[in-house]
Design a protein around this motif. Sequence first.
Motif, PDB file in Angstrom:
ATOM      1  N   ALA A 356       1.166  -1.483  -0.364  1.00 26.68           N
ATOM      2  CA  ALA A 356      -0.139   0.315   0.133  1.00 26.68           C
ATOM      3  C   ALA A 356       0.807   1.500  -0.216  1.00 26.68           C
ATOM      4  N   THR A 357       1.638   0.703   0.423  1.00 31.81           N
ATOM      5  CA  THR A 357       3.128   2.478   0.492  1.00 31.81           C
ATOM      6  C   THR A 357       3.364   2.435  -0.357  1.00 31.81           C
ATOM      7  N   CYS A 360       0.927   3.837  -3.188  1.00 28.73           N
ATOM      8  CA  CYS A 360       0.596   5.044  -2.384  1.00 28.73           C
ATOM      9  C   CYS A 360       2.031   6.802  -3.412  1.00 28.73           C
ATOM     10  N   SER A 361       2.899   5.710  -3.199  1.00 31.35           N
ATOM     11  CA  SER A 361       4.413   7.030  -3.485  1.00 31.35           C
ATOM     12  C   SER A 361       4.429   6.675  -4.818  1.00 31.35           C
ATOM     13  N   VAL A 363       1.911   6.552  -7.065  1.00 34.58           N
ATOM     14  CA  VAL A 363       1.273   7.144  -7.359  1.00 34.58           C
ATOM     15  C   VAL A 363       1.435   8.869  -6.665  1.00 34.58           C
ATOM     16  N   ASP A 364       2.072   9.255  -6.060  1.00 35.87           N
ATOM     17  CA  ASP A 364       2.008  10.703  -5.758  1.00 35.87           C
ATOM     18  C   ASP A 364       3.247  10.929  -6.992  1.00 35.87           C
ATOM     19  N   SER A 367       1.840  12.048 -10.250  1.00 36.10           N
ATOM     20  CA  SER A 367       0.771  13.048  -9.978  1.00 36.10           C
ATOM     21  C   SER A 367       1.630  14.093 -10.541  1.00 36.10           C
ATOM     22  N   VAL A 376      -7.326   5.361  -5.818  1.00 40.73           N
ATOM     23  CA  VAL A 376      -6.530   4.590  -5.669  1.00 40.73           C
ATOM     24  C   VAL A 376      -7.656   3.641  -4.899  1.00 40.73           C
ATOM     25  N   LEU A 506      -3.026   1.701   7.750  1.00 37.76           N
ATOM     26  CA  LEU A 506      -2.607   2.870   7.008  1.00 37.76           C
ATOM     27  C   LEU A 506      -3.235   3.733   7.059  1.00 37.76           C
ATOM     28  N   ALA A 509      -7.182   5.293   3.799  1.00 41.35           N
ATOM     29  CA  ALA A 509      -7.439   5.404   2.025  1.00 41.35           C
ATOM     30  C   ALA A 509      -8.688   5.528   2.026  1.00 41.35           C
ATOM     31  N   ALA A 512      -9.009   7.329  -2.693  1.00 41.06           N
ATOM     32  CA  ALA A 512      -7.928   8.172  -3.026  1.00 41.06           C
ATOM     33  C   ALA A 512      -8.466   8.586  -4.608  1.00 41.06           C
ATOM     34  N   TYR A 514      -6.243  11.195  -6.650  1.00 44.11           N
ATOM     35  CA  TYR A 514      -5.296  12.038  -6.444  1.00 44.11           C
ATOM     36  C   TYR A 514      -4.974  13.211  -8.243  1.00 44.11           C
TER      37      TYR A 514
END
Length: 514
Positions: A356-357, A360-361, A363-364, A367, A376, A506, A509, A512, A514
């Motif tokens: 999951a982490t 997210c990284s 996607v960040d 984005s 997500v 987490l 979330a 989410a 973005y």
Amino acid sequence: MSFRLSSMSYRARLLWGLLIVNIPMFVILSANEIVAVRNFAFQRELDAISTEGQFLASDVTDALLDHDRARVNEILSFATTQHQIKEVSILDINSTVIASTDPTLVGRTHPSTEPVPVAKIRGKSFLKSFPIRGRMMDGRIPRFLQMNYSFEKAYGDISSTLVWEIGIDSVEILIILLVAWFISGLLQKPLIELRDVSNLMATGDFSRRVHGGDRRDIVGQLAAAFNNMASRLEVLTASMQQEIHRATAELTSSNKFLNEKREQLEASNRKLRELDVLKSDFVSMVSHELRTPLTSIIGFAKTLRTLPLSKEQQQQYLAIIEAEGKRLSSLVEEYLDISKIESGTISLQRKPVNIATLICSAVDLFSVSLRKGFIVDLPPSMPDIMADGAKVVSVLHNLMDNAIKYSGDSQEIVITGHLKDDGIAVSVRDFGPGIAPEDIDKVFDKFYRGKNPATLRHHGSGLGLAIAKGIIEAHNGKIWCESLQGKGTMFSFFLPLQSQPKLETLPPAGNAYY
Ligand code: ADP
């Protein structure tokens, strides 16, 4: 009818031998018996005749001396009624018959009156004379009383005696032959058993033994020696069979081992040939792919060096050179990755990683530079898995990069995480033009690039998905693609937990954007 002694059975030969010995003996003994019986019978007759003749001669002498003619006739007549006396005659000194019980003989001269030895007696009658004294009525002087004896009865006695003797001898021979036949059968019995057991041994059955091994005679010794030999052969055969089984088993396992090795060698050879082909493909593809950015870099560098350009143009050309250099660098990275995957030398730095982490990284990161939106969808908590985080991130980047590149005008990309019993599944979905069904299986092939306009609009090596597949499979996971033309594409991968999961909560979330 012809026969050969060597082709006859043992018992028949024995009987023939006995017959050959016995028949001449039988003949000799019979001949001997005939002579002996005959001599004995004749001698006995002669003795009886002599005694009787002397008595008769004495009686006749007395009657003659008494001049009793009637008594003389009476004695002579009486004599012919007994003891095989055919006729009785009175002879004078000249051997002329002067009186006889057979009147036809009177006046004839009779043959010799000498005593005849038994062996010389021929025919069935015999003349014998005895001296007498006195005087006949007519004055003639008698000298001999001659008697004619018949041997017919003696011959009859001899014949019946001989028939009996020969009959008894024949029965004797028959009994000898029967006894010999019976005894030879008894003697043969152990030999027949030996033959039968030997025949069984010839078929491989060593379990039977012959009887009589405890007897002390030669047959017993032979049976004991035979049984001893059979026991040794049985042991020897059993050990040989064991040895053969063991050798066969060894041979079978060696064959199996050799077959396995041969199959391994064939597989290695096949792989080597494939690798050789791949290597050739790889070299030609690499040289082709590297040439494009290099040509750009060299061309723009030369332009910068040789042409008087404005500052703006210079900046623009330098930016192109930088971009092409980066592309070159990432191409080299990908080639290195795929060669490690194909040679099986890819090494994973497994550590507890939270997917999951990582999502997210990633996607960040994407984005920041993109206008597209990411949706997500992750479960509230996901366990850590044992994986190489950097490599899993590179897979995520490749799937997201492809989704961005090939989805055209579609604005959204959905990233989903699923918790399974034994691992975690992640999907990256876009709503682009999709992939033709016949091409879906090829997208993970090395150097495969689609032929559709969406693909051709972008640079690419065709290695990204092949590398992603290699990385996921190195983690014992699975990667696959689902697509509908005109509706979009979804790439998914599954990674096993591989270690005690560590649940990590987490930040909320949910879905989410973005
Ligand atoms: P590259 O992207 O460098 O071409 P990849 O191995 O990543 O190489 O992809 C192989 C091919 O699969 C691409 O060329 C493309 O045709 C097809 N492809 C990959 N991802 C997508 C996607 N999301 N939508 C449509 N086609 C795709």
